[in-house]
Design a protein around this motif. Structure first.
Motif, PDB file in Angstrom:
ATOM      1  N   ALA A  61       1.188  -1.370   0.255  1.00  0.00           N
ATOM      2  CA  ALA A  61      -0.317   0.577   0.479  1.00  0.00           C
ATOM      3  C   ALA A  61       1.064   1.511  -0.026  1.00  0.00           C
ATOM      4  O   ALA A  61       0.061   2.034  -0.456  1.00  0.00           O
ATOM      5  CB  ALA A  61      -1.229   0.204   0.988  1.00  0.00           C
ATOM      6  N   SER A  62       1.796   1.377   0.548  1.00  0.00           N
ATOM      7  CA  SER A  62       2.573   2.250   1.129  1.00  0.00           C
ATOM      8  C   SER A  62       3.524   2.653  -0.822  1.00  0.00           C
ATOM      9  O   SER A  62       3.833   3.725  -0.739  1.00  0.00           O
ATOM     10  CB  SER A  62       3.649   2.494   2.056  1.00  0.00           C
ATOM     11  N   THR A  65       0.617   4.491  -2.563  1.00  0.00           N
ATOM     12  CA  THR A  65      -0.028   5.684  -1.930  1.00  0.00           C
ATOM     13  C   THR A  65       0.890   6.557  -1.323  1.00  0.00           C
ATOM     14  O   THR A  65       0.636   7.710  -0.843  1.00  0.00           O
ATOM     15  CB  THR A  65      -0.658   5.378  -0.873  1.00  0.00           C
ATOM     16  N   VAL A  70      -0.201  11.798  -5.013  1.00  0.00           N
ATOM     17  CA  VAL A  70      -1.526  10.818  -5.378  1.00  0.00           C
ATOM     18  C   VAL A  70      -2.801  10.901  -4.426  1.00  0.00           C
ATOM     19  O   VAL A  70      -2.272  10.830  -3.034  1.00  0.00           O
ATOM     20  CB  VAL A  70      -1.186   8.881  -4.918  1.00  0.00           C
ATOM     21  N   LYS A  71      -3.955  11.296  -4.743  1.00  0.00           N
ATOM     22  CA  LYS A  71      -5.368  10.918  -4.299  1.00  0.00           C
ATOM     23  C   LYS A  71      -5.630   9.473  -3.555  1.00  0.00           C
ATOM     24  O   LYS A  71      -6.037   8.735  -4.122  1.00  0.00           O
ATOM     25  CB  LYS A  71      -6.372  11.977  -4.530  1.00  0.00           C
ATOM     26  N   VAL A  72      -5.269   9.260  -2.468  1.00  0.00           N
ATOM     27  CA  VAL A  72      -6.539   7.853  -2.180  1.00  0.00           C
ATOM     28  C   VAL A  72      -7.587   8.119  -2.076  1.00  0.00           C
ATOM     29  O   VAL A  72      -8.506   9.467  -0.838  1.00  0.00           O
ATOM     30  CB  VAL A  72      -6.043   7.660  -0.469  1.00  0.00           C
ATOM     31  N   GLU A  75     -10.107   3.053   0.616  1.00  0.00           N
ATOM     32  CA  GLU A  75      -8.475   1.633   0.751  1.00  0.00           C
ATOM     33  C   GLU A  75      -9.269   1.077   1.996  1.00  0.00           C
ATOM     34  O   GLU A  75     -10.333   1.173   2.416  1.00  0.00           O
ATOM     35  CB  GLU A  75      -7.418   2.350   1.923  1.00  0.00           C
ATOM     36  N   PHE A  88      -7.340  -0.501  -3.489  1.00  0.00           N
ATOM     37  CA  PHE A  88      -6.809   0.482  -3.192  1.00  0.00           C
ATOM     38  C   PHE A  88      -7.623   0.960  -3.777  1.00  0.00           C
ATOM     39  O   PHE A  88      -7.877   0.247  -5.195  1.00  0.00           O
ATOM     40  CB  PHE A  88      -6.024   1.051  -3.289  1.00  0.00           C
ATOM     41  N   VAL A  90      -6.702   4.894  -6.254  1.00  0.00           N
ATOM     42  CA  VAL A  90      -6.235   6.196  -5.798  1.00  0.00           C
ATOM     43  C   VAL A  90      -6.515   7.717  -7.464  1.00  0.00           C
ATOM     44  O   VAL A  90      -6.837   6.871  -8.359  1.00  0.00           O
ATOM     45  CB  VAL A  90      -4.535   5.987  -5.634  1.00  0.00           C
ATOM     46  N   SER A  92      -4.090   9.324  -9.298  1.00  0.00           N
ATOM     47  CA  SER A  92      -3.146   9.812 -10.050  1.00  0.00           C
ATOM     48  C   SER A  92      -2.578  10.968 -10.507  1.00  0.00           C
ATOM     49  O   SER A  92      -3.012  11.625 -10.978  1.00  0.00           O
ATOM     50  CB  SER A  92      -1.728   9.006 -10.753  1.00  0.00           C
TER      51      SER A  92
END
Length: 132
Positions: A61-62, A65, A70-72, A75, A88, A90, A92
């Motif tokens: 995940a890290s 994100t 990057v806008k999550v 999740e 996830f 996201v 970009s």
């Protein structure tokens, strides 16, 4: 896995503190490369066998994100049978919506990803869902 077109194949090997890790990728693109679907898998090094599944999935995940640009969007923890996973969604920096799933099955990580332009995410949602 049902791909929308004939997938291309490639491998990538990374040197990690626990040993080399080779990832096998299968990717299919549409609309002159603006839409892509991919499946990948990798076998964790033996040194990772003592790590909890949650920690391994958080590391994945890290990687997805960790970029502050990057806008999550979503999740969540998921499962495939008894196998833990993470999903996830996201956005970009280049305005693409990426939906990603990762599952840990014994010492292997399986990943699915669909990447579509944000402007087409609603119209392609059914296709992405079918792929997932």
């Amino acid at each position: 896995v049902m791909m929308p077109s004939q997938p291309s194949q490639r491998t990538q090997t990374l040197n990690t503190p626990m040993g080399d890790v080779t990832t096998f990728f299968y990717s299919s693109t549409l609309n002159n490369g603006t839409v892509s679907y991919s499946v990948s898998y990798l076998d964790l090094p033996k040194g990772a066998s003592g790590f909890p599944a949650g920690l391994i999935l958080e590391a994945i995940a890290s990687g997805l994100t960790g970029d502050e640009r990057v806008k999550v969007l979503t999740e969540q923890a998921i499962k495939l049978g008894e196998h833990p996973g993470k999903e996830f969604k996201v956005e970009s920096p280049d305005k693409k919506i990426i939906r990603h799933r990762a599952f840990l099955v014994n010492q292997r990580i399986y990943q699915l990803a669909a990447e579509v332009p944000a402007a087409q995410s609603q119209s392609l949602e059914k296709d992405v869902e079918q792929f997932m």
